[in-house]
Write a protein that holds these residues in place. Sequence first.
Motif, PDB file in Angstrom:
ATOM      1  N   SER A  31      47.020  38.752 -35.463  1.00  0.00           N
ATOM      2  CA  SER A  31      48.056  39.158 -36.420  1.00  0.00           C
ATOM      3  C   SER A  31      47.643  40.482 -37.048  1.00  0.00           C
ATOM      4  CB  SER A  31      48.222  38.096 -37.508  1.00  0.00           C
ATOM      5  OG  SER A  31      48.991  38.582 -38.588  1.00  0.00           O
ATOM      6  N   ALA A  32      48.656  41.320 -37.299  1.00  0.00           N
ATOM      7  CA  ALA A  32      48.376  42.613 -37.943  1.00  0.00           C
ATOM      8  C   ALA A  32      48.108  42.472 -39.429  1.00  0.00           C
ATOM      9  CB  ALA A  32      49.558  43.560 -37.713  1.00  0.00           C
ATOM     10  N   LYS A  33      48.316  41.278 -39.990  1.00  0.00           N
ATOM     11  CA  LYS A  33      48.116  41.063 -41.420  1.00  0.00           C
ATOM     12  C   LYS A  33      46.631  41.176 -41.764  1.00  0.00           C
ATOM     13  CE  LYS A  33      48.995  37.704 -45.088  1.00  0.00           C
ATOM     14  NZ  LYS A  33      49.537  36.354 -45.415  1.00  0.00           N
ATOM     15  N   PRO A  34      46.270  42.061 -42.708  1.00  0.00           N
ATOM     16  CA  PRO A  34      44.852  42.192 -43.078  1.00  0.00           C
ATOM     17  C   PRO A  34      44.282  40.856 -43.577  1.00  0.00           C
ATOM     18  CG  PRO A  34      46.140  44.005 -43.977  1.00  0.00           C
ATOM     19  CD  PRO A  34      47.131  43.023 -43.429  1.00  0.00           C
ATOM     20  N   GLY A  35      43.060  40.554 -43.146  1.00  0.00           N
ATOM     21  CA  GLY A  35      42.405  39.318 -43.572  1.00  0.00           C
ATOM     22  C   GLY A  35      42.859  38.082 -42.835  1.00  0.00           C
ATOM     23  N   SER A  36      43.711  38.233 -41.814  1.00  0.00           N
ATOM     24  CA  SER A  36      44.146  37.076 -41.031  1.00  0.00           C
ATOM     25  C   SER A  36      42.962  36.501 -40.263  1.00  0.00           C
ATOM     26  CB  SER A  36      45.264  37.472 -40.069  1.00  0.00           C
ATOM     27  OG  SER A  36      44.797  38.444 -39.142  1.00  0.00           O
ATOM     28  N   ALA A  37      43.138  35.258 -39.798  1.00  0.00           N
ATOM     29  CA  ALA A  37      42.021  34.556 -39.147  1.00  0.00           C
ATOM     30  C   ALA A  37      41.507  35.316 -37.933  1.00  0.00           C
ATOM     31  CB  ALA A  37      42.467  33.148 -38.753  1.00  0.00           C
ATOM     32  N   GLY A  38      42.422  35.857 -37.126  1.00  0.00           N
ATOM     33  CA  GLY A  38      41.988  36.604 -35.950  1.00  0.00           C
ATOM     34  C   GLY A  38      41.167  37.825 -36.310  1.00  0.00           C
ATOM     35  N   GLN A  39      41.562  38.507 -37.390  1.00  0.00           N
ATOM     36  CA  GLN A  39      40.806  39.688 -37.806  1.00  0.00           C
ATOM     37  C   GLN A  39      39.435  39.301 -38.368  1.00  0.00           C
ATOM     38  OE1 GLN A  39      42.688  42.917 -39.775  1.00  0.00           O
ATOM     39  NE2 GLN A  39      44.745  42.445 -38.998  1.00  0.00           N
ATOM     40  N   VAL A  40      39.375  38.140 -39.039  1.00  0.00           N
ATOM     41  CA  VAL A  40      38.073  37.657 -39.520  1.00  0.00           C
ATOM     42  C   VAL A  40      37.146  37.383 -38.339  1.00  0.00           C
ATOM     43  CG1 VAL A  40      36.893  35.723 -40.640  1.00  0.00           C
ATOM     44  CG2 VAL A  40      38.926  36.738 -41.704  1.00  0.00           C
ATOM     45  N   VAL A  41      37.666  36.712 -37.298  1.00  0.00           N
ATOM     46  CA  VAL A  41      36.851  36.418 -36.116  1.00  0.00           C
ATOM     47  C   VAL A  41      36.388  37.704 -35.447  1.00  0.00           C
ATOM     48  CG1 VAL A  41      36.939  35.461 -33.779  1.00  0.00           C
ATOM     49  CG2 VAL A  41      37.840  34.141 -35.698  1.00  0.00           C
ATOM     50  N   LEU A  42      37.293  38.655 -35.303  1.00  0.00           N
ATOM     51  CA  LEU A  42      36.923  39.934 -34.691  1.00  0.00           C
ATOM     52  C   LEU A  42      35.859  40.642 -35.526  1.00  0.00           C
ATOM     53  CD1 LEU A  42      37.316  42.182 -32.613  1.00  0.00           C
ATOM     54  CD2 LEU A  42      39.244  43.017 -33.987  1.00  0.00           C
ATOM     55  N   GLY A  43      36.032  40.654 -36.858  1.00  0.00           N
ATOM     56  CA  GLY A  43      35.050  41.305 -37.719  1.00  0.00           C
ATOM     57  C   GLY A  43      33.687  40.658 -37.630  1.00  0.00           C
ATOM     58  N   PHE A 157      33.180  32.904 -35.401  1.00  0.00           N
ATOM     59  CA  PHE A 157      33.302  32.082 -36.605  1.00  0.00           C
ATOM     60  C   PHE A 157      34.570  32.475 -37.335  1.00  0.00           C
ATOM     61  CE2 PHE A 157      31.508  29.599 -40.143  1.00  0.00           C
ATOM     62  CZ  PHE A 157      30.820  28.630 -39.417  1.00  0.00           C
ATOM     63  N   MET A 158      35.350  31.473 -37.771  1.00  0.00           N
ATOM     64  CA  MET A 158      36.654  31.760 -38.341  1.00  0.00           C
ATOM     65  C   MET A 158      36.619  31.985 -39.853  1.00  0.00           C
ATOM     66  SD  MET A 158      38.577  28.051 -38.202  1.00  0.00           S
ATOM     67  CE  MET A 158      40.079  28.760 -38.851  1.00  0.00           C
ATOM     68  N   VAL A 159      35.433  31.871 -40.473  1.00  0.00           N
ATOM     69  CA  VAL A 159      35.267  32.153 -41.900  1.00  0.00           C
ATOM     70  C   VAL A 159      34.405  33.405 -42.023  1.00  0.00           C
ATOM     71  CG1 VAL A 159      34.451  31.281 -44.110  1.00  0.00           C
ATOM     72  CG2 VAL A 159      35.415  29.697 -42.422  1.00  0.00           C
ATOM     73  N   GLU A 160      34.787  34.297 -42.915  1.00  0.00           N
ATOM     74  CA  GLU A 160      34.036  35.548 -43.066  1.00  0.00           C
ATOM     75  C   GLU A 160      32.582  35.259 -43.417  1.00  0.00           C
ATOM     76  OE1 GLU A 160      34.506  39.849 -45.359  1.00  0.00           O
ATOM     77  OE2 GLU A 160      36.059  38.312 -45.545  1.00  0.00           O
ATOM     78  N   GLN A 161      31.675  35.941 -42.725  1.00  0.00           N
ATOM     79  CA  GLN A 161      30.256  35.640 -42.846  1.00  0.00           C
ATOM     80  C   GLN A 161      29.433  36.894 -43.121  1.00  0.00           C
ATOM     81  OE1 GLN A 161      28.649  32.322 -42.063  1.00  0.00           O
ATOM     82  NE2 GLN A 161      30.748  31.858 -42.670  1.00  0.00           N
ATOM     83  N   ASN A 162      28.295  36.674 -43.809  1.00  0.00           N
ATOM     84  CA  ASN A 162      27.224  37.661 -43.779  1.00  0.00           C
ATOM     85  C   ASN A 162      26.348  37.280 -42.596  1.00  0.00           C
ATOM     86  OD1 ASN A 162      27.937  39.177 -46.093  1.00  0.00           O
ATOM     87  ND2 ASN A 162      27.100  37.560 -47.401  1.00  0.00           N
TER      88      ASN A 162
END
Length: 715
Positions: A31-43, A157-162
């Motif tokens: 999804s192009a929405k910032p902070g979406s689950a897919g973008q979290v996984v990619l990040g 991982f689908m939750v933002e991580q350090n």
Amino acid sequence: MTQLPPSVAGVARLPLDPIFRPRSVAIIGMSAKPGSAGQVVLGNMLQGGFTGTVHLVGRSGGEIMGRPVLTEVAQLPEGVDLAILMLPSDAVLANIEACVARKVRGAVCFASGFAEMGDAGREQQRRIGEVARAGGLALLGPNTVGYFNYVDAFTVFMVEQNIPPPLDRAAGKAVAVVAQSGGIGAHLAASLRMRGVPLSYMMTTGNEAQQGLAEMIDFFADDAYTGVIVVYAEQIRSAPDFLAAAGRARAAGKPVVLLHPGRSERSQAAAQSHTGALAGNHAAMHLMVEHAGVVNVDTLEEAIDLGQLLLRYPQAPTGGLGLVTASGALCGITQDYVEPLGLDLPALSAEQTERLREHLPDFTPPRNPLDLGTLVAWKPELISLGTASLLADADLGSVLVSLPMPGPETAVVWLRHYLQGISASAKPAILVMQSEDEPLPPAFIEEAHRSGAIVMRSPERALRALSRITRFGRARAAQALPDTAPAVRLDGPLGLGRGTQAEWVGKKLLGRLGLRVPAGALATTPDEAVRIAADIGYPVVLKAQAATLAHKSEVGGVLLNIADEAALRAAWQRLHDNVRRAEPSLVLDGALVEKMGERGLELVVGASRDPNWGPILMVGLGGIWVEALGDVQLLAPDLPRAAIVERLRSLKAAKLLDGFRGAPAVDLDAVADVVALVGQLMLQHPEITEVDINPLVAYGKGQGVVALDALIVTQ
């Protein structure tokens, strides 16, 4: 070339390299929405250090983070290693089919809404697993939150991580964590990491539509960087697969630590609602995985502690505990702790006593536990001397050094003396720095992590960890003893019908196996009963016989101490009248006429066949006491005699076995032989589902045992 793990039940396992260490990844459902689950996984993936090819697929197309977005799976190149599905449950099957068409090799599914939702969701989950396997696609999930590969710096991982740093491959073996719960997996991994314990992988398997715990353990068993595997399971879906994988890990020298909740009905219900797993027989699971060489633990703390302990000390001890401390009070507290934990504090050997005496003042006795008192403040070298001396004692299998929290500089000095004390030994050792709410000095933490020292803050927690590893070591040692129980085999069919067998039928079978039963026979008329009694001698017992008559005594179907022919004929009539009143439609096979036996200790030996885990044996106090007290031990069906005797001595009523208030000590070897016999019977004849010998009367040493009652059930 990737080596395939062995097949199970004729089904070849799919290679897991596409999931663990892919060269190309497609994230489907972007999804192009910032902070979406897919973008979290990619990040997370990019932050973790992934340098392979990344493809993005999303209905809206366009561009995300400077990368083009395809609009459908069919636009992917063939042979992508890993597809990460960021999709709702109702879209998963179609996209799995599309991935198979593009020859994708692996997939991760985060979606929930499958087996945990009931029968319809369970069928949908089965279908996606089936389609993926048929297409050669290794599927992780659904309902997973992802995983970390610390070895190759790959994160999904689908939750933002350090993202933690990758494993230092040159630093030796690490711990792999695999959990059916993302929250628990993350907790275990983070707790170990904060202790300075190296991690190779943290994998969450979710609902396990295809790839599950067994496949992960198999992968870790072959992994060059994994030394210990810590498992959190809410349901083991395939007992044979899990046991085989655990066996492979054990053969590779990699201990498996298992935390499996489910001792209570509420715990089983909670697990089912979380993963959609059907509740199983927790006691059977616990017994058989331990028999296979898995270290069972009951708490998250123990899972963490045993993972760390076994990575540093893979050889579980069998000896007692040694304690070095600066507190006489802790010596007393420890004495109270060790007995219920199954540990002991053996006396120090003469050799080590003399070694210590040369360095200790007269007011400090050289013994175990060793209380150094205030000496540690001005003679810290006694820490290393005391620790080394206790570790050198042949009767001690592990050592706990528990000290008060000193100032920052002194803490480092004490740590160094502790490290010197354990340097020449491979026995497990733990250093406890008390005052657990007071932070440890940074220099202390750095040196402890660098040295691999196991440091805890609670003496009680350390004692639980050392008791657990010791009980495991002793169980493994007992299993390895030579078996002196006689081997028994009945070739060919047993000649039993299906269902519950009458007592007289069960006793005939036990007699064929060599187990002593009371002299007697089945009578169908009063005259036959009289002839049998004349042959075996009075007094006799008369017992009603029918396969469906489970509790004979409750319907007046057992009459004792019949002294002569007249009493026997009267008893015959009374017994039949009793049964007729209680169960008018019941047709008896007849009545068993047996010689009254002498009194002895009544035990029970039983077995049942769990549909997942196979035959499980039980031994304990028998007669009415088995239901009143429940004092029993569960055993695997192939234990050697010495291990069976050891388990008998674990009964709460073990004092009765050695003679109590004038009673003779019972023939434990004969009891163990009966347990072994029943185990062999269950292993050799899968048609038998249940055996119950109650009571088994045990007599004095050399006098053997007699089975007074027997129940056998077949399928």
